[in-house]
Design a protein around this motif. Structure first.
Motif, mmCIF file in Angstrom:
data_model
loop_
_atom_site.group_PDB
_atom_site.id
_atom_site.type_symbol
_atom_site.label_atom_id
_atom_site.label_comp_id
_atom_site.label_asym_id
_atom_site.label_seq_id
_atom_site.Cartn_x
_atom_site.Cartn_y
_atom_site.Cartn_z
ATOM 1 N N VAL A 96 0.843 -1.199 0.000
ATOM 2 C CA VAL A 96 0.000 0.000 0.000
ATOM 3 C C VAL A 96 0.878 1.250 0.000
ATOM 4 O O VAL A 96 0.578 2.230 -0.699
ATOM 5 N N ALA A 97 1.970 1.221 0.761
ATOM 6 C CA ALA A 97 2.891 2.356 0.762
ATOM 7 C C ALA A 97 3.507 2.553 -0.620
ATOM 8 O O ALA A 97 3.629 3.692 -1.109
ATOM 9 N N ALA A 98 3.891 1.462 -1.261
ATOM 10 C CA ALA A 98 4.450 1.557 -2.610
ATOM 11 C C ALA A 98 3.414 2.069 -3.602
ATOM 12 O O ALA A 98 3.746 2.828 -4.519
ATOM 13 N N ALA A 99 2.161 1.677 -3.432
ATOM 14 C CA ALA A 99 1.092 2.157 -4.316
ATOM 15 C C ALA A 99 0.961 3.665 -4.213
ATOM 16 O O ALA A 99 0.866 4.364 -5.231
ATOM 17 N N GLY A 100 0.953 4.183 -3.008
ATOM 18 C CA GLY A 100 0.860 5.623 -2.828
ATOM 19 C C GLY A 100 2.064 6.352 -3.398
ATOM 20 O O GLY A 100 1.920 7.378 -4.072
ATOM 21 N N ASN A 101 3.245 5.810 -3.150
ATOM 22 C CA ASN A 101 4.471 6.444 -3.631
ATOM 23 C C ASN A 101 4.539 6.441 -5.151
ATOM 24 O O ASN A 101 4.768 7.477 -5.775
ATOM 25 N N GLN A 102 4.348 5.283 -5.747
ATOM 26 C CA GLN A 102 4.445 5.177 -7.204
ATOM 27 C C GLN A 102 3.307 5.917 -7.909
ATOM 28 O O GLN A 102 3.506 6.529 -8.956
ATOM 29 N N GLY A 103 2.118 5.867 -7.342
ATOM 30 C CA GLY A 103 0.986 6.586 -7.925
ATOM 31 C C GLY A 103 1.186 8.087 -7.886
ATOM 32 O O GLY A 103 0.921 8.795 -8.859
ATOM 33 N N ALA A 104 1.682 8.608 -6.757
ATOM 34 C CA ALA A 104 1.941 10.044 -6.648
ATOM 35 C C ALA A 104 3.057 10.474 -7.590
ATOM 36 O O ALA A 104 2.977 11.532 -8.226
ATOM 37 N N HIS A 105 4.089 9.643 -7.702
ATOM 38 C CA HIS A 105 5.186 9.960 -8.629
ATOM 39 C C HIS A 105 4.689 9.957 -10.072
ATOM 40 O O HIS A 105 5.031 10.843 -10.856
ATOM 41 N N ALA A 106 3.874 8.983 -10.413
ATOM 42 C CA ALA A 106 3.316 8.925 -11.771
ATOM 43 C C ALA A 106 2.414 10.125 -12.037
ATOM 44 O O ALA A 106 2.444 10.702 -13.131
ATOM 45 N N ALA A 107 1.630 10.520 -11.049
ATOM 46 C CA ALA A 107 0.751 11.685 -11.219
ATOM 47 C C ALA A 107 1.575 12.938 -11.481
ATOM 48 O O ALA A 107 1.227 13.754 -12.345
ATOM 49 N N LYS A 108 2.667 13.082 -10.758
ATOM 50 C CA LYS A 108 3.540 14.241 -10.956
ATOM 51 C C LYS A 108 4.122 14.234 -12.372
ATOM 52 O O LYS A 108 4.136 15.261 -13.048
#
Length: 146
Positions: A96-108
């Motif tokens: 879940v932590a990786a999902a948030g990190n990777q998703g936020a990075h992809a959004a940026k």
């Protein structure tokens, strides 16, 4: 009895990760204020929302599957077998932590790409400066005559 209670809790959390994870991975998670990434970039545009959640979705699915296997282990766990559900719960948390990190990075990254496309379209919309070739030739001739 404790194994059953923990197993049921794991199942509830597994479903809470699997359902949004599958919707996100398929690009069908609707924009909302409850489930999903909470970064400013995903709120800018629906396309950024969809793409960022497509990146985060597989991580959420992995976390849900880890909790589902943890639930299965907790129903039969005794003694040292409790290490299985504990490890699988840690895998789910990390996922879940990786999902948030990777998703936020992809959004940026998607937001930056979209801004660059907008800037490039604005640059194309401006007419290119016109060059007077006759004046350029005359200047070159005068420079050669010196």
């Amino acid at each position: 009895m404790a194994g059953v209670i923990i197993g049921v809790v794991f199942i509830v959390f597994a479903l809470a990760l699997l359902i949004p994870g599958l919707l996100a991975a398929l690009g069908r998670l609707p924009g909302n204020n409850v489930v999903g990434l909470h970064v400013p970039e995903v709120r800018k545009d629906e396309e950024i929302w969809v793409q960022a959640h497509k990146v985060a979705g597989p991580y959420l699915i992995l976390g849900g599957l880890a909790l589902a296997f943890g639930a299965a282990f907790s129903f039969i766990a005794e003694g040292w077998l409790w290490a299985g559900p504990v490890i699988l719960a840690l895998v789910a948390i990390a996922s879940v932590a990786a999902a948030g990190n990777q998703g936020a990075h992809a959004a940026k990254l998607f937001a930056q790409a979209k801004d660059n496309d907008t800037d490039a379209a604005a640059a194309v919309a401006q007419p290119a400066p016109q060059v007077d070739l006759g004046a350029l030739r005359n200047a070159a001739r005068r420079a050669d005559d010196r």
